[in-house]
Write a protein that holds these residues in place. Structure first.
Motif, PDB file in Angstrom:
ATOM      1  N   SER A   1     -17.287   0.517   0.109  1.00 35.17           N
ATOM      2  CA  SER A   1     -15.846   0.383  -0.129  1.00 35.17           C
ATOM      3  C   SER A   1     -15.062   0.578   1.155  1.00 35.17           C
TER       4      SER A   1
ATOM      5  N   SER B   1     -12.313  -1.826   3.010  1.00 35.67           N
ATOM      6  CA  SER B   1     -10.972  -1.304   3.303  1.00 35.67           C
ATOM      7  C   SER B   1     -10.659  -1.364   4.789  1.00 35.67           C
TER       8      SER B   1
ATOM      9  N   GLU C   1       0.819  -1.209   0.000  1.00 34.98           N
ATOM     10  CA  GLU C   1       0.000   0.000   0.000  1.00 34.98           C
ATOM     11  C   GLU C   1       0.861   1.272   0.000  1.00 34.98           C
TER      12      GLU C   1
ATOM     13  N   LEU D   1      -8.434   4.208   0.953  1.00 37.55           N
ATOM     14  CA  LEU D   1      -9.747   4.267   0.307  1.00 37.55           C
ATOM     15  C   LEU D   1      -9.661   5.088  -0.969  1.00 37.55           C
TER      16      LEU D   1
END
Length: 455
Positions: A312, A316, A203, A299
């Protein structure tokens, strides 16, 4: 006046810091000399008890939870946790009229929490007793954050009440930080950490270097300010949204907070660091220690509506919670390597901490009249309770339950988010969530809906 609290536990031992201890220690080091910011406490109001009985219960509490008799010790070029078997705590005692009990206890809490702890020499709790007509009516406990997180503090308070009521606690003591440190250094513990670090590395390669990367202007003095909003209307709106979509209120707030960060900064992907309590396993629920560590909540703000963004955000948040047990020193090495690879420091500097232990029950929109909820906007209050010279973040959002409504506070670096932008962010978040509680909100509406200024 002062009195002595003598305690004696089962063992004395030195070991490396557990991951949660290490995480908060690194945060404290980055905040020095303003690390009193991390001190927190509880006022425990009790039925009248003789001072001797209360001291005996407190001694049993410190004996039961090793973190309350743990100090830092230098060993092998690093800081370690050093549990002491026995010792003496100096306890402050103040007598007051019954009518002044609450004010006296709150004043004592503020006074005891103000100084920085001496982590190597001082015990990690400060205790005060407030007496009326000679009997103890309030116990004030201030925790060093190395000794407990919010949940751990509440476990300690519960145990104190039970000790006063019963004189003893049934069953064996809970797991201790020494036990956590051993488990985390085992092959199984290292595998857990390695899996989490791989997620963070992936990430960190795709997010922006920071959510607040460019200063907006010269900082104020002191540099870090806190805006604290209390909003009954937002509290109701969050409950309505939570009930309608069957997600936690934390998820609702994370989605709204991320959408607002994107609106303020222009980022189309928001990275936030939610503080996660890491008490998912039943065996960890009684541990008095800082178990919480940062999660990495990423996000993408590409959904068309707040409803779809909320779904979403739910996914997440689950990914973030799954990867919150790791060695903080190894994470630092991973982040340094990714930063070197990208040619600039990568760190969101964007934190989120829902400090509520229990959420109110979910409700549906039909249970509240929209006009009445909107009228309660007149009760929203924003204050500026804290100003600091040093803090280890640029944007820290905290959620609390307050008597007058939901509490949302934003502590920020005024060089990146000036005070007027801080208040604009909080009021914009309130307007966004209130609108989403009663109709479909398209994210393209955000500039008009919240009227925020870019950072």
């Amino acid at each position: 006046m002062r009195t002595r609290l003598e305690f004696r536990g089962e063992r004395s031992e030195t070991a490396p810091l557990a991951w949660g201890q290490r995480s908060i220690w690194l945060a404290m080091c980055r905040t020095m000399p303003s690390d009193h910011y991390f001190n927190f406490g509880r006022v425990v109001t009790i039925a009248p008890h003789p001072q001797r009985v209360v001291l005996e219960a407190l001694a049993a509490l410190v004996a039961r939870h090793e973190s309350l008799r743990t100090r830092l010790r230098e060993a092998d070029g690093d800081v370690h946790q050093a549990v002491e078997r026995s010792g003496v705590l100096e306890v402050e005692v103040v007598e007051c009229p019954a009518a002044d009990l609450r004010r006296t206890a709150e004043d004592m809490l503020e006074r005891l929490a103000a100084p920085v702890f001496d982590y190597h020499a001082e015990w990690p709790v400060r205790i005060g007793l407030v007496t009326c007509d000679g009997d103890v009516r309030s116990v004030v406990i201030v925790f060093c954050h190395l000794a407990a997180d919010g949940h751990g503090a509440d476990v300690a308070v519960r145990d104190l009440r039970l000790l006063l009521r019963r004189g003893a606690l049934p069953g064996p003591p809970p797991r201790q930080p020494l036990d956590l440190a051993r488990e985390q250094s085992s092959p199984a513990g290292l595998r857990v950490s390695s899996s989490a670090l791989a997620f963070w590395e992936r990430e960190y390669r795709r997010i922006a270097p920071s959510m607040f990367g460019a200063p907006a202007g010269p900082p104020r003095r002191p540099r870090f300010w806190r805006a604290a909003m209390t909003s009954p209307a937002m509290g109701t709106a969050v409950q309505v949204i939570s009930g309608r979509y069957r997600v936690s209120q934390t998820t609702v707030l994370l989605a709204g907070a991320a959408a607002m960060v994107g609106e303020v900064t222009g980022h189309r992907t928001c990275a936030m660091l939610p503080v996660v309590n890491n008490r998912f396993h039943v065996r960890d629920r009684e541990v008095v220690t800082p178990l919480a560590q940062d999660g990495l909540f990423v996000l993408d703000l590409t959904d068309e509506t707040f409803e779809s963004l909320l779904r979403s955000a739910w996914a997440s948040s689950l990914r973030a919670y799954k990867h919150t047990r790791f060695d903080p020193l190894e994470l630092r090495r991973v982040v340094d390597a990714v930063s070197a690879e990208r040619g600039e420091t990568v760190h969101p500097y964007c934190c989120f901490n829902d400090q509520r232990l229990v959420e109110p029950p979910r409700i549906v929109a039909a249970e509240h009249d929209e006009a009445a909820v909107r009228a309660s906007l007149d009760e929203t209050r924003v204050t500026w309770p804290v100003k600091l010279d040093q803090l280890n973040c640029r944007f820290c959002l905290h959620v609390t339950d307050e008597p007058a409504g939901l509490g949302i506070s934003l502590t920020a670096d005024t060089a990146y988010l000036p005070p007027e932008a801080m208040e604009g962010y909080l009021r914009g978040l309130e307007r966004l969530l209130l609108a989403a509680a009663y109709r479909e909100v398209r994210l393209a509406e955000l500039p008009r809906l919240v009227g925020t200024a870019s950072a």
